[in-house]
Design a protein around this motif. Structure first.
Motif, PDB file in Angstrom:
ATOM      1  N   ASN A 107       0.789  -1.234   0.000  1.00 26.99           N
ATOM      2  CA  ASN A 107       0.000   0.000   0.000  1.00 26.99           C
ATOM      3  C   ASN A 107       0.824   1.288   0.000  1.00 26.99           C
ATOM      4  N   SER A 127      -7.095  -0.648  -2.816  1.00 26.54           N
ATOM      5  CA  SER A 127      -6.850  -0.019  -1.516  1.00 26.54           C
ATOM      6  C   SER A 127      -6.612  -1.069  -0.434  1.00 26.54           C
ATOM      7  N   ALA A 167      -0.300   1.525   6.388  1.00 21.88           N
ATOM      8  CA  ALA A 167      -1.391   0.899   5.618  1.00 21.88           C
ATOM      9  C   ALA A 167      -1.034  -0.495   5.123  1.00 21.88           C
ATOM     10  N   ASP A 170      -5.364  -3.652   6.801  1.00 22.47           N
ATOM     11  CA  ASP A 170      -6.648  -2.976   6.655  1.00 22.47           C
ATOM     12  C   ASP A 170      -7.212  -2.618   8.038  1.00 22.47           C
ATOM     13  N   LYS A 235      -8.310   4.813   9.135  1.00 20.18           N
ATOM     14  CA  LYS A 235      -8.662   4.768   7.709  1.00 20.18           C
ATOM     15  C   LYS A 235      -8.412   6.122   7.044  1.00 20.18           C
ATOM     16  N   ASP A 236      -8.790   7.220   7.720  1.00 18.12           N
ATOM     17  CA  ASP A 236      -8.575   8.552   7.155  1.00 18.12           C
ATOM     18  C   ASP A 236      -7.090   8.858   6.991  1.00 18.12           C
ATOM     19  N   GLN A 238      -4.671   6.418   6.568  1.00 21.08           N
ATOM     20  CA  GLN A 238      -4.173   5.530   5.522  1.00 21.08           C
ATOM     21  C   GLN A 238      -4.558   6.022   4.126  1.00 21.08           C
ATOM     22  N   SER A 239      -5.760   6.571   3.981  1.00 24.19           N
ATOM     23  CA  SER A 239      -6.252   6.987   2.665  1.00 24.19           C
ATOM     24  C   SER A 239      -5.686   8.329   2.216  1.00 24.19           C
ATOM     25  N   LYS A 241      -6.395  11.314   3.660  1.00 24.21           N
ATOM     26  CA  LYS A 241      -7.251  12.465   4.005  1.00 24.21           C
ATOM     27  C   LYS A 241      -6.555  13.359   5.030  1.00 24.21           C
TER      28      LYS A 241
END
Length: 247
Positions: A107, A127, A167, A170, A235-236, A238-239, A241
């Protein structure tokens, strides 16, 4: 794990140049010193491809350029730095046909880098970490051929926090996400609070509860769902954001 290392050793042996794809927000954490040592022992060239550079300040990038030789900042998402990366590969490869191995943690954006270099979606992206299976050989140009591999985690490494922040795992599969989220709050020192626009507190557990309340992550009776809020934070991050705005 054994199969991962068999693939890595094969890629290093067959490649003229190795790209180690790193996360710009976590350069040190996403470096794999064991792999780097293997590359150096084989006298192969290594380029540090620092991906997701759109998520960090310029000052941080300038600092890293001074620390690492053959360091290229790239944003596969925004198509930044790929032309410079191709030039660096051609300069170090110095052959008519250059085989380029692409290695790194799950990732970090290896497949996205390959797609940016080849100008198509030949490498599968997802993802979900660990999506690439086996070795794929992809033509990037008349002179450059890329070897894509699965993400690799070093032997005996069992650091849940590190795997979460880079990341490599998951958020839905993380045990005790509240502990990871609290470590992330400490590690980023106010970055998360600024992102969610809440007060910075010394009590990280209370901070997560406040985030849960603000985003309606609640159990019966209006009790903050710390587990759900913690997974949202991870999650925010890792993505992408939540962006890193300080060194």
């Amino acid at each position: 794990m054994t199969n991962f290392w068999k693939i890595v050793n094969k890629v290093i042996a067959e490649s003229d140049v190795i790209l180690e794809v790193l996360d710009a927000r976590l350069v040190d954490e996403t470096r794999n010193i064991e792999i780097e040592n293997k590359i150096k022992k084989k006298n192969k060239k290594i380029i540090y491809v620092i991906n997701k550079c759109d998520l960090v300040d310029k000052e941080l990038m300038d600092k890293r350029k001074k620390e690492l030789d053959h360091c290229i900042f790239v944003s596969a998402l925004e198509h930044l730095g790929t032309t410079m990366l191709k030039k660096k590969i051609l300069h170090l490869g110095q052959k008519d046909k250059i085989i380029v191995g692409v290695l790194g943690y799950p990732n970090t954006g290896k497949s996205s880098i390959i797609n940016a270099l080849s100008g198509s979606s030949k490498a599968r992206t997802s993802s979900v970490s660990g999506y690439t299976v086996g070795i794929q050989k992809i033509k990037a140009s008349n002179r450059i051929y890329l070897l894509d591999t699965p993400g690799v985690i070093p032997f005996e490494e069992d650091d849940n926090f590190k795997h979460a922040v880079i990341a490599a795992i998951d958020p839905s599969k993380i045990n005790e996400p509240d502990m990871i989220a609290m470590q992330l709050l400490e590690y980023l020192d106010g970055t998360i609070e600024r992102f969610y626009e809440i007060e910075v507190l010394e009590d990280y557990e209370e901070t997560i509860e406040n985030i849960a309340k603000k985003f309606n992550k609640l159990k019966k009776g209006g009790v903050p769902d710390v587990d759900q809020a913690s997974r949202m934070i991870i999650k925010d991050w890792q993505s992408g954001k939540i962006k890193l705005k300080k060194i």
